[in-house]
Design a protein around this motif. Structure first.
Motif, mmCIF file in Angstrom:
data_model
loop_
_atom_site.group_PDB
_atom_site.id
_atom_site.type_symbol
_atom_site.label_atom_id
_atom_site.label_comp_id
_atom_site.label_asym_id
_atom_site.label_seq_id
_atom_site.Cartn_x
_atom_site.Cartn_y
_atom_site.Cartn_z
ATOM 1 N N PHE A 36 0.926 -1.194 0.256
ATOM 2 C CA PHE A 36 0.020 0.066 0.162
ATOM 3 C C PHE A 36 0.893 1.047 0.030
ATOM 4 O O PHE A 36 1.586 1.488 0.989
ATOM 5 N N SER A 37 0.928 2.051 -1.078
ATOM 6 C CA SER A 37 1.928 2.849 -1.283
ATOM 7 C C SER A 37 3.269 2.373 -1.097
ATOM 8 O O SER A 37 3.850 1.341 -1.638
ATOM 9 N N SER A 38 4.222 3.095 -0.126
ATOM 10 C CA SER A 38 5.537 2.527 0.245
ATOM 11 C C SER A 38 5.354 1.410 1.337
ATOM 12 O O SER A 38 6.546 1.056 1.415
ATOM 13 N N LEU A 39 4.336 1.159 1.896
ATOM 14 C CA LEU A 39 4.327 0.200 2.929
ATOM 15 C C LEU A 39 4.188 -1.145 2.336
ATOM 16 O O LEU A 39 3.194 -1.545 1.604
ATOM 17 N N ARG A 40 5.198 -1.993 2.299
ATOM 18 C CA ARG A 40 5.559 -3.230 1.782
ATOM 19 C C ARG A 40 5.143 -4.390 2.598
ATOM 20 O O ARG A 40 4.379 -5.353 2.053
ATOM 21 N N VAL A 41 5.560 -4.113 3.921
ATOM 22 C CA VAL A 41 5.255 -5.444 4.914
ATOM 23 C C VAL A 41 4.912 -5.093 6.068
ATOM 24 O O VAL A 41 5.409 -4.112 6.779
ATOM 25 N N THR A 162 7.636 8.347 4.324
ATOM 26 C CA THR A 162 6.857 8.059 5.487
ATOM 27 C C THR A 162 7.045 8.655 6.791
ATOM 28 O O THR A 162 7.987 8.952 7.168
ATOM 29 N N CYS A 163 5.713 9.028 7.432
ATOM 30 C CA CYS A 163 5.806 9.125 8.794
ATOM 31 C C CYS A 163 4.964 8.185 9.559
ATOM 32 O O CYS A 163 3.865 7.916 9.161
ATOM 33 N N LEU A 164 5.331 7.845 10.522
ATOM 34 C CA LEU A 164 4.687 6.663 11.347
ATOM 35 C C LEU A 164 4.521 7.331 12.757
ATOM 36 O O LEU A 164 5.222 7.827 13.407
ATOM 37 N N TYR A 165 3.360 6.861 13.243
ATOM 38 C CA TYR A 165 2.780 7.317 14.378
ATOM 39 C C TYR A 165 2.356 6.322 15.280
ATOM 40 O O TYR A 165 1.707 5.300 14.549
ATOM 41 N N ALA A 166 2.266 6.248 16.649
ATOM 42 C CA ALA A 166 2.020 5.327 17.382
ATOM 43 C C ALA A 166 0.934 6.078 18.454
ATOM 44 O O ALA A 166 1.188 7.084 18.838
ATOM 45 N N SER A 167 -0.017 5.414 19.088
ATOM 46 C CA SER A 167 -0.885 5.788 20.079
ATOM 47 C C SER A 167 -1.363 4.537 20.968
ATOM 48 O O SER A 167 -1.701 3.432 20.466
ATOM 49 N N PRO A 180 -3.251 14.447 6.149
ATOM 50 C CA PRO A 180 -2.649 15.586 5.171
ATOM 51 C C PRO A 180 -3.209 15.549 4.055
ATOM 52 O O PRO A 180 -3.434 14.573 3.552
ATOM 53 N N ASP A 181 -3.695 16.638 3.295
ATOM 54 C CA ASP A 181 -3.834 16.542 1.780
ATOM 55 C C ASP A 181 -2.944 15.849 0.970
ATOM 56 O O ASP A 181 -1.744 16.038 1.041
ATOM 57 N N LYS A 182 -3.591 15.247 -0.053
ATOM 58 C CA LYS A 182 -2.722 14.643 -1.055
ATOM 59 C C LYS A 182 -1.401 13.760 -0.456
ATOM 60 O O LYS A 182 -0.383 13.424 -1.023
ATOM 61 N N ARG A 183 -2.133 13.018 0.533
ATOM 62 C CA ARG A 183 -1.358 11.786 1.145
ATOM 63 C C ARG A 183 -2.444 10.627 1.447
ATOM 64 O O ARG A 183 -3.592 10.643 1.391
ATOM 65 N N ALA A 184 -1.755 9.634 1.471
ATOM 66 C CA ALA A 184 -2.447 8.312 1.826
ATOM 67 C C ALA A 184 -2.125 7.931 3.285
ATOM 68 O O ALA A 184 -1.299 8.400 3.819
ATOM 69 N N VAL A 185 -3.234 7.174 3.791
ATOM 70 C CA VAL A 185 -2.942 6.635 5.361
ATOM 71 C C VAL A 185 -3.361 5.268 5.514
ATOM 72 O O VAL A 185 -4.268 5.052 4.886
ATOM 73 N N TYR A 186 -2.430 4.542 6.385
ATOM 74 C CA TYR A 186 -2.784 3.029 6.630
ATOM 75 C C TYR A 186 -2.759 3.246 8.087
ATOM 76 O O TYR A 186 -1.857 3.589 8.714
ATOM 77 N N PHE A 230 0.274 5.211 9.542
ATOM 78 C CA PHE A 230 1.259 5.527 8.707
ATOM 79 C C PHE A 230 0.672 6.542 7.553
ATOM 80 O O PHE A 230 -0.282 6.647 6.970
ATOM 81 N N ASP A 231 1.502 7.712 7.638
ATOM 82 C CA ASP A 231 0.995 8.802 6.754
ATOM 83 C C ASP A 231 2.288 8.656 5.338
ATOM 84 O O ASP A 231 3.488 8.639 5.546
#
Length: 237
Positions: A36-41, A162-167, A180-186, A230-231
Motif C-alpha cells: 500500500f503505497s510505500s508500505l510493503r510489509v 513516510t511518517c509513522l505514529y503510534a498511540s 494531510p492533503d494529497k497523502r494516503a493513510v494506513y 502511517f502517513d
C-alpha cells in the motif's frame, strides 16, 4: 476507505514462530495485497522462548521493528547489537546490503512484535541502524511521532517518504488527527479494539485510506487500544 480484516491476513507457523502477514510475504502471495503505497510489509510475529531468526540478508529496504511484549535481541553485520523492548523502535536501512539476526533469549517468555518494511526513496545507499526509546506514556491519549524522513521532533529518520505514529488509548479516551492533503493513510490496530470515525476495528485489522482529500480522523476505544498510523505518498497503482 477499505477495512482490512485480521483474519484475511496470510499465516505461517512452525515450532518457534507464529506470524500473520498483512501483505504478500514469503510463501503467502496475494496479488491484491502486494503493498500500500510505500508500505510493503507488516508482519505480526510471536517468537517463542529460545527461538529466533538466524543471520540473514536484506537489501534496499527500510525495516522498522516495533516490540509489544518481551525482548528481541538484534545483531548485524555493521557490528550493532541491542535488545528491543516495549517502547523501543528500531530502524534498519538495508541499503546495498546488510546481514542481521533476531533472537528471543528468554527461557520462558514469548516476544510479540511488528516488523514493518517500507520501500526506500533511494536505493544502493550505505546501510544503517538506529534505535530510540519512546516512553509508552508519551503515546497515551495522543499520536506520538516515531519515524520521519527528516528525524524531526526526536523521531527516527528513515530513507522513505513516510511518517509513522503510534498511540495507546484507554477506555473512553479520544484522539484526533487531520490526514494531510494529497497523502494516503494506513491504520493498523496492534492490540485491543479501536473505533475510527465510527468504524470498529479489532486487533490485526487495518484501514487503508488512499484518497487525496483531507479528512479528520477521530480515534476512540471502549477498552484499551494500541495502534499505528502511517502517513504515506498517494498509493501506487
Amino acid at each position: 476507505m477499505e477495512h482490512i480484516h485480521a483474519d484475511s491476513r496470510g499465516a505461517f507457523k512452525n515450532e518457534w514462530l507464529e506470524s500473520r502477514h498483512s501483505f504478500s510475504f514469503s510463501e503467502y502471495h496475494d496479488p491484491a495485497r502486494m503493498n500500500f503505497s510505500s508500505l510493503r510489509v507488516i508482519n505480526e510475529d510471536w517468537v517463542a522462548a529460545k527461538g529466533g531468526f538466524p543471520m540473514h540478508g536484506h537489501r534496499d529496504m527500510e525495516i522498522v521493528t516495533y516490540v509489544m511484549e518481551g525482548a528481541l535481541s538484534h545483531k548485524d553485520s555493521l557490528g550493532n547489537g541491542s535488545a528491543i523492548r516495549p517502547g523501543d523502535v528500531q530502524r534498519m536501512s538495508a541499503g546495498r546490503g546488510i546481514l542481521h539476526s533476531e533472537f528471543n533469549h528468554s527461557e520462558t517468555e514469548a516476544v510479540h512484535l511488528l516488523q514493518i518494511w517500507l520501500l526506500p526513496t533511494v536505493t544502493g545507499i550505505q546501510p544503517g541502524y538506529a534505535q530510540v526509546h519512546f516512553p509508552l506514556e508519551q503515546r497515551r491519549g495522543k499520536l506520538q511521532l516515531l519515524v520521519t524522513p527528516d528525524g524531526r521532533d526526536g523521531s527516527l529518520n528513515i530513507n522513505t517518504d513516510t511518517c509513522l505514529y503510534a498511540s495507546i488509548l484507554a477506555a473512553g479516551e479520544t484522539a484526533h488527527w487531520a490526514k494531510p492533503d494529497k497523502r494516503a493513510v494506513y491504520v493498523h490496530v496492534a492490540r485491543g479494539s479501536l473505533i475510527l470515525n465510527g468504524m470498529t476495528l479489532q486487533a490485526g485489522d487495518a484501514l487503508a485510506i488512499p484518497e487525496a482529500t483531507p479528512l479528520e480522523l477521530a480515534f476512540s476505544s471502549d477498552s484499551t487500544a494500541e495502534f499505528l498510523v502511517f502517513d504515506l505518498p498517494i498509493a501506487r497503482e
